[in-house]
Design a protein around this motif. Structure first.
Motif, short mmCIF file in Angstrom:
data_model
loop_
_atom_site.label_atom_id
_atom_site.label_comp_id
_atom_site.label_asym_id
_atom_site.label_seq_id
_atom_site.Cartn_x
_atom_site.Cartn_y
_atom_site.Cartn_z
N UNK A 1 -17.92 -13.28 -4.44
CA UNK A 1 -17.93 -14.72 -4.72
C UNK A 1 -17.01 -15.50 -3.81
N UNK A 2 -15.96 -14.84 -3.31
CA UNK A 2 -14.93 -15.56 -2.54
C UNK A 2 -14.66 -14.98 -1.16
N UNK A 3 -15.02 -13.72 -0.93
CA UNK A 3 -14.69 -13.07 0.33
C UNK A 3 -13.29 -12.50 0.37
N UNK A 4 -12.58 -12.46 -0.77
CA UNK A 4 -11.21 -11.97 -0.83
C UNK A 4 -11.21 -10.46 -1.05
N UNK A 5 -10.58 -9.68 -0.17
CA UNK A 5 -10.43 -8.24 -0.44
C UNK A 5 -9.45 -8.02 -1.60
N UNK A 6 -9.82 -7.16 -2.53
CA UNK A 6 -8.95 -6.89 -3.68
C UNK A 6 -8.32 -5.51 -3.61
N UNK A 7 -8.86 -4.64 -2.73
CA UNK A 7 -8.31 -3.29 -2.60
C UNK A 7 -8.61 -2.75 -1.21
N UNK A 8 -7.65 -2.01 -0.65
CA UNK A 8 -7.83 -1.33 0.64
C UNK A 8 -7.51 0.15 0.47
N UNK B 1 0.23 15.24 16.20
CA UNK B 1 0.07 14.19 15.19
C UNK B 1 1.42 13.52 14.96
N UNK B 2 1.43 12.19 15.10
CA UNK B 2 2.69 11.48 14.84
C UNK B 2 2.63 10.65 13.54
N UNK B 3 1.45 10.50 12.99
CA UNK B 3 1.33 9.83 11.68
C UNK B 3 -0.02 10.17 11.08
N UNK B 4 0.00 10.54 9.82
CA UNK B 4 -1.23 10.84 9.08
C UNK B 4 -0.99 10.47 7.62
N UNK B 5 -1.77 9.52 7.14
CA UNK B 5 -1.53 9.02 5.80
C UNK B 5 -2.78 8.34 5.26
N UNK B 6 -2.87 8.32 3.94
CA UNK B 6 -3.93 7.58 3.26
C UNK B 6 -3.26 6.49 2.43
N UNK B 7 -3.27 5.28 2.97
CA UNK B 7 -2.60 4.14 2.33
C UNK B 7 -3.58 3.41 1.41
N UNK B 8 -3.20 3.26 0.14
CA UNK B 8 -4.05 2.62 -0.87
C UNK B 8 -3.26 1.50 -1.53
N UNK B 9 -3.91 0.35 -1.75
CA UNK B 9 -3.27 -0.77 -2.43
C UNK B 9 -2.79 -0.35 -3.82
N UNK C 1 0.86 -1.18 0.00
CA UNK C 1 0.00 0.00 0.00
C UNK C 1 0.90 1.23 0.00
N UNK C 2 0.42 2.30 -0.60
CA UNK C 2 1.24 3.51 -0.72
C UNK C 2 0.42 4.73 -0.34
N UNK C 3 1.10 5.67 0.33
CA UNK C 3 0.46 6.93 0.74
C UNK C 3 1.33 8.10 0.28
N UNK C 4 0.76 8.98 -0.51
CA UNK C 4 1.48 10.18 -0.96
C UNK C 4 1.07 11.37 -0.09
N UNK C 5 1.97 12.34 0.00
CA UNK C 5 1.73 13.55 0.79
C UNK C 5 1.34 13.21 2.22
N UNK C 6 2.08 12.27 2.81
CA UNK C 6 1.84 11.86 4.19
C UNK C 6 2.76 12.62 5.14
N UNK C 7 2.53 12.46 6.41
CA UNK C 7 3.43 13.06 7.40
C UNK C 7 3.56 12.12 8.60
N UNK C 8 4.72 12.19 9.24
CA UNK C 8 4.96 11.36 10.41
C UNK C 8 6.01 12.03 11.28
N UNK C 9 6.07 11.60 12.54
CA UNK C 9 7.03 12.16 13.48
C UNK C 9 8.32 11.34 13.44
N UNK C 10 9.41 12.01 13.12
CA UNK C 10 10.72 11.37 13.06
C UNK C 10 11.32 11.39 14.47
N UNK C 11 11.34 10.22 15.11
CA UNK C 11 11.82 10.16 16.49
C UNK C 11 13.29 10.53 16.61
#
Length: 379
Positions: free
Chosen positions: A229-236, A254-262, A44-54
């Motif tokens: 038909x199968x119960x398998x997730x194909x995208x998140x 805020x220590x992490x903010x992101x939109x992660x997409x398959x 999964x990938x998130x663009x324009x995200x932010x996080x706290x660098x410890x």
């Protein structure tokens, strides 16, 4: 020849008719369930995200994060109960540009292979904590039986089951999927050792200069596209937000903010996997039983027809063809001569002795008597 062939066809037809329900109601139950030995890595990938660098003690913004989730089945962990599957999940979240790890998550789930529901056994844990009691569904929705309704899905961050609400249908790479949306409210997940300053937490005055104890909070909106038909997730699509807050709630960071997409590549692969499992399900639940039923009926009826049908022209040919007739005793054979008549059945022509008859031609010229002619004919 027709009767033995007919009996063979009757046997084959009966076999297929008996096999059809066996495939539908027994074999299908063995095939249409989650596998024990499973392995898959999804990004999964998130663009324009932010996080706290410890390490640097500051928030990084505008970065691209990647989350690589690896799921692997443990075939021995179910202790011989083949109705239970045990899968381990490892997720590494890292800064793609700096190749720097941001977070690392692990958990193990055990679930019913036919329903997909979680069970508490076999060392199931979240982050090594085996005291967690899981419920609802985990990595899979109901196996081969997804409906347009809400489902409880266990969230590993907050460690509780929350409803994933049916939100409509959508095509993903040509596959018609059901879309489910799960709202996770801001929930305290852990106490942490991090001691940020009041300034980092947005506090002022004396509170801004000293450090504070904080707790970690997590919230998210998770959208999942599932093959019904199968119960398998194909995208998140996981729109996550993680914060730290003071106990009184006045300070927050805020220590992490992101939109992660398959990623598209793995979406396509998941669709292919779902299509493969759906074909196997249709094969054992519909195609093979139907072929066995129709084929069995055709062979059975054809065999009965060949076994009971008399040979073409049987009695008529025996009675009238080729000089064969039925004798008074019921047997077949050549017709015998009439009583007292010659073998051919025709009476001999009568005439003067030695006048054009075969008997007269065969008699000796030295004895032209009727007696000699009679002997020659009978010899």
């Amino acid at each position: 020849m027709r009767r033995p062939l007919g009996l063979v066809l009757v046997g084959l037809g009966s076999f297929l008719l008996a096999l059809a329900p066996l495939v539908r109601f027994y074999v299908a139950g063995q095939v249409v369930r989650a596998p024990l030995n499973f392995y898959q890595a999804t990004e999964l990938e998130a663009r324009d995200a932010r996080y706290f660098d410890l390490l640097e003690g500051r928030v990084r913004s505008g970065v691209t994060l990647a989350a690589v989730n690896t799921v692997r089945g443990d075939t021995r962990a179910n202790q011989g109960d083949n109705d239970i599957a045990v899968w381990d999940s490892i997720t590494e979240i890292y800064d793609k540009e700096r190749r720097k790890q941001v977070e690392f998550q692990t958990y193990r789930i055990a679930f019913d292979r036919r329903t997909g529901k979680l069970v508490n056994c076999c060392g199931a844990h979240v982050g090594g904590d085996t005291r967690v009691q899981m419920s609802g569904y985990g990595l899979l929705f109901p196996v081969a039986d997804v409906q347009r309704q809400d489902y409880p899905v266990f969230d590993m961050s907050t460690r509780r089951a929350l409803p994933a609400r049916f939100d409509g249908e959508e095509r993903i790479h040509g596959l018609n999927t059901y879309r489910f949306v799960q709202q996770i409210p801001s929930t305290k997940t852990a106490k942490i050792d991090m001691r940020p300053t009041g300034k980092m937490l947005g506090l002022r005055g004396r509170d801004a200069r000293r450090t504070h104890r904080v707790d970690r909070y997590f919230s998210a909106t998770i959208t999942t596209w599932v093959d019904p038909r199968t119960g398998i997730p194909v995208k998140h699509d996981q729109n996550i937000r993680s914060t730290v807050e003071t106990e009184d709630g006045r300070g927050r960071m805020v220590i992490a903010e992101a939109r992660l997409v398959t990623v598209e590549r793995d979406q396509q692969r998941n669709v292919e996997t779902a299509n493969d499992y759906a074909f196997k399900r249709d094969l054992v639940e519909s195609i093979l039983p139907l072929v066995g039923l129709v084929g069995g009926l055709v062979l059975l009826l054809g065999g009965i027809f060949l076994s009971t049908r008399a040979p073409a022209g049987g009695d008529g040919a025996a009675q009238s063809g080729g000089g064969f007739t039925r004798k008074p005793d019921g047997r077949f054979g050549t017709a015998g001569p009439p009583a007292g008549g010659p073998p051919g059945g025709n009476p001999p022509r009568k005439g003067p002795a030695g006048s054009g008859s075969s008997g007269g031609q065969a008699a000796s010229s030295d004895a032209p008597s009727p007696v000699g002619a009679h002997r020659s004919a009978g010899s």
